[in-house]
Write a protein that holds these residues in place. Structure first.
Motif, short mmCIF file in Angstrom:
data_model
loop_
_atom_site.label_atom_id
_atom_site.label_comp_id
_atom_site.label_asym_id
_atom_site.label_seq_id
_atom_site.Cartn_x
_atom_site.Cartn_y
_atom_site.Cartn_z
N GLY A 138 0.75 -1.36 0.26
CA GLY A 138 0.02 -0.05 -0.08
C GLY A 138 0.81 1.34 0.05
O GLY A 138 0.21 2.40 0.22
N GLY A 139 2.00 1.16 -0.16
CA GLY A 139 2.94 2.45 -0.06
C GLY A 139 3.22 2.71 1.13
O GLY A 139 2.66 3.20 2.06
N PHE A 140 4.51 2.68 1.46
CA PHE A 140 5.26 2.85 2.87
C PHE A 140 5.33 4.55 3.04
O PHE A 140 5.88 5.07 2.05
N GLU A 141 4.80 5.05 4.25
CA GLU A 141 5.07 6.56 4.67
C GLU A 141 5.89 6.88 5.56
O GLU A 141 5.55 6.20 6.59
N SER A 142 7.10 7.47 5.47
CA SER A 142 8.04 7.39 6.31
C SER A 142 7.63 8.53 7.42
O SER A 142 6.87 9.66 7.06
N GLY A 143 7.83 8.31 8.81
CA GLY A 143 7.07 9.26 9.62
C GLY A 143 5.59 8.88 10.06
O GLY A 143 5.05 9.70 10.92
N LYS A 144 4.98 7.91 9.56
CA LYS A 144 3.59 7.77 9.50
C LYS A 144 3.41 6.19 10.32
O LYS A 144 2.95 5.40 9.45
N PRO A 145 3.96 5.85 11.30
CA PRO A 145 4.07 4.35 11.70
C PRO A 145 2.85 3.98 11.77
O PRO A 145 2.28 2.51 11.67
N TYR A 146 1.63 4.67 12.30
CA TYR A 146 0.16 4.22 12.68
C TYR A 146 -0.30 3.66 11.41
O TYR A 146 -0.62 2.51 11.15
N GLN A 147 -0.45 4.52 10.24
CA GLN A 147 -0.83 4.07 8.89
C GLN A 147 -0.10 3.03 8.40
O GLN A 147 -0.60 1.98 7.63
N ASN A 148 1.16 2.77 8.53
CA ASN A 148 2.06 1.71 8.05
C ASN A 148 1.59 0.31 8.66
O ASN A 148 1.57 -0.54 7.70
N VAL A 149 1.37 0.56 9.97
CA VAL A 149 1.01 -0.87 10.57
C VAL A 149 -0.47 -1.17 10.22
O VAL A 149 -0.75 -2.44 9.91
#
Length: 223
Positions: A138-149
């Motif tokens: 889904g696209g890794f977002e640096s600085g957004k660990p909540y969304q990445n999890v």
């Protein structure tokens, strides 16, 4: 002296025990940190940012985090190498199988060996998924660990890999904590029951704590 200790069976078991306890302490802290995801996006992302600023201004940005990573890498390598060499030494010592096998001992040994392999592979996948984003869905977002999890546990394979690894971890901790206690001389007739209970409780708490996150995403509690 260090080489003599390392070459001995007792030395390798001691290295395994100490490195295992170091990783266990990290796992407890990591689990507690993971559970912050249930307090919302801001709370979880703030926690992730805090990990990079621990020790400031004495420590530079991310220095403490990298120090923890180095300690963990050393512990993992020392643990894995010791386990492999002890396993090979055990096989050389008795190349033929015993006539009467100890079922419980054999089960524990097989669980520890295969569990270790599973966990080693999982660590690589976990880093590539949530640290570097190489295999992240889904696209890794640096600085957004909540969304990445949430992205990771919104996929069936992300949940399957993670839960399987956590179950292996629970068994590994259950047997490993007991073995480490015996190696370091903490075991005795009066303390054995307490040590076994502690091992079981630790394994259960870690399993439930880590599994709670993917279950939270799957059930929509975390979204």
């Amino acid at each position: 002296m260090a080489r003599t200790v390392w070459d001995s069976t007792v030395g390798k078991k001691t290295v395994m025990a100490v490195s295992g306890l170091v990783m266990l302490l990290y796992l407890v802290a990591h689990m507690i940190g993971n559970l912050k995801i249930f307090f919302g996006t801001e709370e979880f992302n703030h926690y992730a940012h805090w990990l990079r600023t621990v020790g400031e201004p004495f420590m530079h940005y991310e220095w403490t985090l990298w120090l923890i990573r180095v300690v963990l890498v050393v512990a993992v390598v020392a643990h894995a190498v010791s386990a492999y060499q002890l396993s090979r030494r055990d096989i050389r010592a008795r190349p033929s199988k015993y006539v009467h096998r100890k079922k419980r001992a054999d089960y524990a040994t097989r669980t520890m060996r295969w569990g270790g392999v599973i966990l080693g592979l999982f660590i690589v996948w976990h880093i590539l998924d949530l640290t570097t984003g190489t295999v992240h869905p889904g696209g890794f977002e640096s600085g957004k660990p909540y969304q990445n999890v949430v992205d990771t546990f919104s996929t069936w394979y992300g949940n399957a890999v993670y839960i399987a690894a956590v179950l292996a971890l629970g068994l590994h901790v259950r047997h490993g904590f007991w073995s480490a206690a015996q190696t370091l001389g903490a075991g005795s007739r009066t303390r054995d029951r307490a040590l076994k209970t502690t091992a079981n409780v630790l394994a259960l708490l870690l399993t439930i704590g880590f599994v709670a996150v993917p279950v939270g995403v799957m059930t929509g509690v975390v979204s």
